[in-house]
Design an enzyme around this catalytic site. Structure first.
Site, PDB file in Angstrom:
ATOM      1  N   LYS A 188      62.361   0.138  77.268  1.00 40.87           N
ATOM      2  CA  LYS A 188      63.000  -0.322  78.198  1.00 40.87           C
ATOM      3  C   LYS A 188      63.542   0.259  78.977  1.00 40.87           C
ATOM      4  CE  LYS A 188      62.268  -4.961  76.252  1.00 40.87           C
ATOM      5  NZ  LYS A 188      60.959  -5.563  76.598  1.00 40.87           N
TER       6      LYS A 188
ATOM      7  N   TYR B 160      61.825  -9.488  66.469  1.00 42.61           N
ATOM      8  CA  TYR B 160      60.831  -8.469  67.520  1.00 42.61           C
ATOM      9  C   TYR B 160      60.535  -7.415  67.793  1.00 42.61           C
ATOM     10  CZ  TYR B 160      57.224  -8.650  71.780  1.00 42.61           C
ATOM     11  OH  TYR B 160      56.488  -7.742  72.449  1.00 42.61           O
TER      12      TYR B 160
ATOM     13  N   ASP C 204      65.405  -0.292  65.681  1.00 46.16           N
ATOM     14  CA  ASP C 204      64.730  -0.092  66.879  1.00 46.16           C
ATOM     15  C   ASP C 204      65.540  -0.800  68.082  1.00 46.16           C
ATOM     16  OD1 ASP C 204      62.967  -2.066  69.360  1.00 46.16           O
ATOM     17  OD2 ASP C 204      62.517  -2.641  67.664  1.00 46.16           O
TER      18      ASP C 204
END
Length: 457
Positions: free
Chosen positions: A295, A162, A267
């Protein structure tokens, strides 16, 4: 030999634990009834849904949070990994309050932008940075930059991973696909509705930990005149439990992508700053062309970052790519990020995180052995999990074969009913914060052992 758990017993305990939890969530139920009149499904994001109703949060402090019913939890989800610094961290609060008193938004650069870029360069070894507001924005921007640099349209990603909620990467993630293709030709499958077919066809998935399949697919695409602009991937998968790279895999990926002129993007939205001070890039010792971070960067404030080498980022510097955003580099987020990098995520903090994570993994491993439980513990830095699989997970196919979604749900309920809030979903992954201590870890271990004991009856 690992014991096979009775599915009937899992269902029986799930019903019992679910009823036990719902009794304690009366105010959340009432809030849900009000919220869903004007808020779709009663939540701000589909990932906040829970059956039969969401848990609405009231406040957090350090390693703990409290819901609107007053239930207290050690927070092992930490905002899907965003709260590495702990809730209401006083150092970050001071920095944000000071910045707010001087103005919270100008859409102009300030000094904290410069300092944060310097700190990230030191940690990740990439010289050029830009900021935005989320992981999705970071991966979206990185892909656009890679396409501009290579003058190619197609991209590659790992099947099952994801990378945010923009169209290009909402492909081949986690549906229960009946036919996903073979490892050389995994299918591009949309994750939900609203994704154009033309976009789906531009994203090509490949398996993790499989260099042969990667190069085979690249060569096929080149032969068809569709060479990929980039491969976007997590260096260590964090969306199907935790799946580390096999020895030599990342080094091979780096070599193959360089050989074919493909931009390699790590990522690091989940791994960046959490698995170590320089993320997975430094942990595994392989430097990509670009990294994406979000995040945990700004202690709970919306933020994201893209780092890259001079060559790839030249298309931003020469104005070819418009990497823009009104709130990019927002002063509050940058003040929080600077305070976090300079004063919170210190060598001592990472030493503490390593120690707490090791305590969890050692404890879980001992319980697994004691009860002959199907699973194993895995983790790095602040990240860890128990993978409920009788065999080692190396990619999406092995994950699907070993995954026990019902056991994941039961584990979540056991933890919630015993004062631990875990990440909802298939991965059963925890993120510690600098505020987590031995008592927090032991609370998690006690709940896990109670579940293992009850299942063994």
């Amino acid at each position: 030999m690992t014991t096979t758990i009775d599915e009937t017993r899992i269902k029986e305990l799930t019903e019992k634990e679910g009823e036990k939890l719902n009794v304690k969530l009366g105010k959340s139920r009432d809030m849900y009834e009000r919220a869903r009149k004007h808020l779709c499904n009663g939540v701000a994001s589909s990932y906040q849904l829970r059956d039969p109703w969401p848990i609405y949060v009231d406040r957090g402090q350090g390693a703990k949070m409290w819901d609107v019913d007053g239930n207290e939890y050690y927070d092992f989800n930490n905002g899907f990994g965003a709260m590495l610094q702990g809730h209401a961290n006083p150092i970050i609060a001071e920095a944000v309050n000071d910045r707010f008193s001087k103005g919270s938004h100008f859409a102009m650069p300030d000094w904290d932008d410069v300092v944060v870029a310097e700190e990230l360069t030191e940690r990740f070894g990439l010289p050029k940075w830009r900021f935005n507001n989320s992981g999705s924005e970071s991966t979206m921007d990185a892909i656009r930059i890679a396409r501009a640099y290579t003058h190619r349209d197609h991209i590659m990603k790992i099947f099952g991973s994801y990378h945010g909620h923009h169209d290009a990467v909402m492909i081949s993630i986690s549906e229960d696909y009946n036919n996903i293709g073979d490892r050389y030709h995994l299918k591009s499958l949309p994750y939900g509705a609203g994704i154009p077919k033309a976009t789906v066809e531009l994203t090509v998935p490949v398996p993790f930990n499989d260099l042969d399949a990667l190069e085979h697919r690249i060569e096929e695409m080149e032969s068809a005149g569709e060479a990929p602009a980039c491969l976007i991937m997590e260096a260590c998968l964090m969306n199907m439990s935790i799946v580390p790279p096999e020895p030599g895999y990342l080094e091979g990926v780096r070599e193959v992508t360089k050989k074919h002129g493909i931009v390699l993007i790590f990522d690091e939205v989940k791994t960046g700053l959490t698995v170590g001070p320089g993320g997975a890039t430094k942990l595994f010792g392989v430097t990509p062309d670009m990294v994406t971070i979000a995040k945990s960067l700004a202690g709970g404030l919306p933020s994201g970052a893209i780092g890259g080498n001079d060559e790839v980022m030249s298309v931003v510097e020469d104005g070819s790519v418009y990497q823009v955003g009104t709130f990019s580099g927002n002063p509050l987020s940058m003040a929080a990020a600077r305070a976090s990098l300079e004063k919170v995520l210190t060598p001592a903090a990472y030493e503490h995180l390593d120690k707490m994570n090791q305590r969890l993994m050692d404890g879980c491993s001992a319980i697994i052995k004691k009860y002959d439980f199907p699973g194993y513990a895995q983790g790095f830095g602040a990240k860890g999990c128990v993978t409920f699989s009788p065999h080692k997970i190396t990619d999406y196919v092995s994950f699907r074969k070993g995954q026990n979604a019902a056991l994941n749900q039961l584990a979540w309920l056991y933890q919630a009913n015993r004062g631990v809030y875990m990440a909802p979903g298939r991965e059963e992954e925890w993120t510690l914060s600098v505020a987590h201590d031995e008592k927090a870890c032991d609370t998690y271990l006690a709940a896990f052992e109670e579940m293992a004991h009850d299942l063994a009856k």
